[in-house]
Structure formats: structure tokens, C-alpha cells
Design an enzyme around this catalytic site. Structure first.
Site, PDB file in Angstrom:
ATOM      1  NE  ARG A  61      -3.194  -0.823   3.016  1.00 47.61           N
ATOM      2  CZ  ARG A  61      -2.882  -0.227   4.169  1.00 47.61           C
ATOM      3  NH1 ARG A  61      -2.776   1.088   4.238  1.00 47.61           N
ATOM      4  NH2 ARG A  61      -2.683  -0.944   5.258  1.00 47.61           N
ATOM      5  CE1 TYR A 114     -15.920   5.512 -18.211  1.00 48.58           C
ATOM      6  CE2 TYR A 114     -15.290   5.866 -15.931  1.00 48.58           C
ATOM      7  CZ  TYR A 114     -15.706   5.027 -16.942  1.00 48.58           C
ATOM      8  OH  TYR A 114     -15.917   3.703 -16.682  1.00 48.58           O
ATOM      9  CG  ASP A 186      -9.472  11.004 -17.416  1.00 49.55           C
ATOM     10  OD1 ASP A 186      -8.647  10.481 -18.208  1.00 49.55           O
ATOM     11  OD2 ASP A 186     -10.385  10.361 -16.868  1.00 49.55           O
ATOM     12  CE  LYS A 211     -10.985   2.352 -20.788  1.00 50.28           C
ATOM     13  NZ  LYS A 211     -11.009   2.606 -19.376  1.00 50.28           N
TER      14      LYS A 211
END
Ligand code: PLP
Length: 397
Positions: A61, A114, A186, A211
Site C-alpha cells: 500500500r 467519463y 484526465d 486503456k
């Protein structure tokens, strides 16, 4: 084997296989450190490791060498000071939003976001008392008019989905900077090879690495890149608590994909431009949305902001409306009917009934999405094979 090891019984020894250190040579591939935990010789060093993103690795983490390799690679491409890789694009977006917003803060966000980001902002507004104003992507004065004393963030996307409108990043971010408001961009659709928002003043860049960065439809990942090391550190502390960190194997797959990003992006852009031009001349098609076409409303802006290419996503409108779109998307053979984009495979989608199904007719029209609009995420297959496939599917639409 040390005396200590050779005295161990088999049950103990198999739990502790040797972990050879690489000395005298170096691996050409980035090693996959599939260990969530790192052991220390020195307790003070362990204490220090909790302090920040640049300390020794202790627990995934907080950081992992394979994940760090991806973070440094993408931070370098975007021109940022540091990055946080996450389990998904939404993981990156939500880590940033939750780390930086408090109830009572105001966010200015683009209208054509989005869907997941749009829904998250709506949820923050409904349940956490965050105020949200949506604006277009082309008018800095609309952003100026939306500013409030409590405005904390401006959230933009470089290229909008599915109509490929290009956002005036320098204009909108400039207004935010003057007001001391942080800008988040983004950059999933553009990739850092086509646009680097930090060069236009952005403070944070986020990606769905699922993507183009990963590029092969085999990994879910995200990343947030920070222009400023202090902002990176602030969000990193929150990210450790939130627990959206990338798994090393996902980071490793993304790194592997990243190595061919330049070749893939060039092919995506060239093929999308070619197909957009051919679609524009097809009798069944009433409109094509691709910033590389001179008729696109943002063509001039795209030439300045995206000089290396205009991305691999295009959309087009079918004269036959919803039924024609269904027939088309169900008739493609080389392309596949699937959501997502940015991978090597060409994908088609009917936004009005899938990704944008939550919008009513008026909202769809305002977003430029018609009943017959089809999105194509162009892959890297041969463009002539793709055109043959689109043409035979258009004949059935
Ligand atoms: N941002 C954009 C522009 C996207 O297209 C997507 C997914 O489609 C996301 C963020 C979310 O990414 P992920 O699916 O990796 O969480």
C-alpha cells in the site's frame, strides 16, 4: 547455504527459498516483485519507511519496486514530479478527489465527463456536501464565472467521450491557476505522447492505464501524476489509507504495454484519421466526430494542443438511428462490440444504450450524442481490413 539455513528442517526451509540478488549484470525486463511485504535488518529503517513515497519499500500500500517503476515511467512521460499507480483509473480519480476535497468545497468539472467520474462527483455532492458546477470545455470565461471562494478543484478531460471534443486546457487551466484552484486532467484519451497537460499548467494528470498505457485489454490499472512533489506527498498519504494501490502484476503488465505505446499510438491515430475520412464520405453516415477532420469544431485547437496526432477514438452518426446502430454494432466481425478503448483490438459501441444510457434524450442531444451515434475505438489491425469490416457492417445498417 549458511550454517543457520542448513540446520533448518525441510518444513522451515521451503518457507524461505533463496531470493538471489542480481549483481554483476542487470535484468532487461522490469522484474516483477510479487511480494507485498519487505523485511528489514534495522528497526529504525523500518520506522523511516512509513514516512513518505521515497523511503524504503515496506508494504505494497506504501509502494513496491515494480509499481514504482511504472510510476516513475509515467511521471517522466507526463513531465511530473511523482506518481501514484492504482488498481484502476477510477482508483486514481477517486484517490485524488477524496484526498483533496472536504465537505463544503466546490468543484468545477466538465459536463462531458467519463460516466464513472460524473457519478462519483454526483455522489460527493449528495452524500458528502461537496458542491459541483459543470461547464463546457471551450470557454475560459464560463470557468471564471463558476469560481467561488470555496472552489478547490477544476476537473477536465483532454478529449471528450464519445464526440471527441477537445478541451481548451491552456485557457481553462489558466483561469483556475489565477484563482489558486488546482487543475486535474484526465488524459486517458490523449496519452502523454499526444498531450502533456502539466505543460499547460495542470497540477495533476490522471489516466485509466487500462486503456492505451496497458494497451492489450488484459489489465485494469490507473495512475495519478503530480506536477508538485508536495502535492504528490499529500495525496500519497491519503492513498496509503484508501488502499487503491496497484498490484505489482498489473503494474508489470502495464509497463510491458507501455514499451510499445509510441508505435501503437501512431498506428491508432493514422488508422482513426483514415477511417474517419472514409466514413465521412459514406452515404449511410450523416456526421463524423474526429478532431483530425477539418470539419470538426475543435480542429484548430486540436492542431495546436495535439500536434502529434488526434487519438484513436472516433464516433459517427448513422442516418438510420438506433436500429441502424444496433444492426451495425452486431454486424462487425473484425471489430468487437465491447466497451473500453485504447487496446490493440478495434471496438464498437452504441453510447446512447450503453455508456451514456443514464442520460435522457435532451441530455444526450446536449452531449452531441444522437440515437444513431456509434463510437469506434480504433485498434492496430490493418486499416484496409478494418475498413472492409466497417463497410460490410454499414451495408447492414
Ligand atoms: N477515465 C476515462 C476517460 C475512461 O474512459 C475510463 C474508463 O473507461 C476511466 C477514467 C475509468 O478507468 P477504469 O475503468 O480503469 O477504472
Amino acid at each position: 547455504m549458511s550454517d543457520f539455513d542448513s540446520a533448518l528442517r525441510p518444513e522451515s526451509r521451503i518457507v524461505h527459498p533463496p531470493v538471489p540478488e542480481v549483481t554483476g549484470s542487470r535484468p532487461m525486463g522490469v522484474p516483477l516483485h510479487q511480494s507485498h511485504l519487505f523485511a528489514f535488518e534495522d528497526n529504525d529503517a523500518l520506522t523511516r519507511a512509513f514516512a513518505g513515497p521515497d523511503e524504503a519499500f515496506l508494504y505494497n500500500r506504501y509502494g513496491n519496486p515494480t509499481v514504482r517503476s511504472l510510476e516513475q515511467a509515467v511521471a517522466g512521460l507526463e513531465g511530473g514530479a511523482g506518481a501514484i499507480a492504482t488498481a484502476s483509473g477510477m482508483g486514481a480519480i477517486n484517490t485524488v478527489l477524496l484526498a483533496l476535497l472536504s465537505s463544503g468545497d466546490h468543484v468545477i468539472a466538465q459536463r462531458s465527463l467519463y460516466g464513472g467520474t460524473f457519478a462519483m462527483l454526483a455522489d460527493l455532492a449528495r452524500r458528502w456536501g461537496v458542491e459541483v458546477t459543470h461547464v463546457g470545455g471551450d470557454d475560459p470565461e464560463e470557468v471564471r464565472a463558476a469560481l467561488r471562494p470555496n472552489t478547490r478543484l477544476l476537473h477536465l478531460e483532454t478529449i471528450s467521450n464519445p464526440t471527441t471534443r477537445v478541451t481548451d486546457l491552456p485557457g481553462l487551466i489558466g483561469v483556475a491557476r489565477e484563482a489558486g484552484v488546482l487543475s486535474v486532467v484526465d488524459n486517458t484519451f490523449a496519452t502523454p505522447l499526444l498531450c502533456r497537460p502539466i505543460e499547460h499548467g495542470a497540477d495533476i494528470v490522471v489516466h485509466s492505464a487500462t486503456k492505451y498505457l496497458g494497451g492489450h485489454s488484459d489489465v485494469l490499472a490507473g495512475i495519478a501524476v503530480f506536477a508538485d512533489p508536495e502535492l504528490h506527498r499529500t495525496v500519497w498519504h491519503y492513498a496509503v489509507e484508501l488502499g487503491a494501490s496497484a498490484d505489482p502484476h498489473s503494474a508489470w503488465l502495464t509497463l510491458r504495454g507501455l514499451q510499445t505505446l509510441a508505435l501503437r499510438v501512431r498506428r491508432h491515430c493514422e488508422s482513426a484519421r483514415e477511417l474517419a475520412g472514409r466514413l465521412a464520405g459514406h452515404p449511410a453516415v450523416t456526421g463524423v466526430h474526429y478532431p483530425g477532420l477539418p470539419a470538426h469544431p475543435d480542429h484548430e485547437l486540436a492542431r495546436r494542443l495535439l500536434p502529434e496526432g488526434h487519438g484513436g477514438v472516433l464516433a459517427f452518426d448513422l442516418a438510420g438511428g438506433r436500429e441502424a446502430a444496433r444492426a451495425f454494432t452486431e454486424s462487425v466481425r473484425l471489430a468487437s462490440l465491447a466497451p473500453s478503448l485504447g487496446g490493440v483490438h478495434t471496438l464498437v459501441l452504441h453510447p446512447a444504450s450503453t455508456s451514456h444510457r443514464q442520460l435522457d434524450d435532451a441530455e444526450l442531444a446536449a452531449a452531441g450524442i444522437g440515437p444513431g451515434t456509434v463510437r469506434v475505438a480504433v485498434g492496430i489491425e490493418h486499416p484496409e481490413d478494418l475498413w472492409a469490416d466497417l463497410e460490410q457492417a454499414l451495408a447492414k445498417a
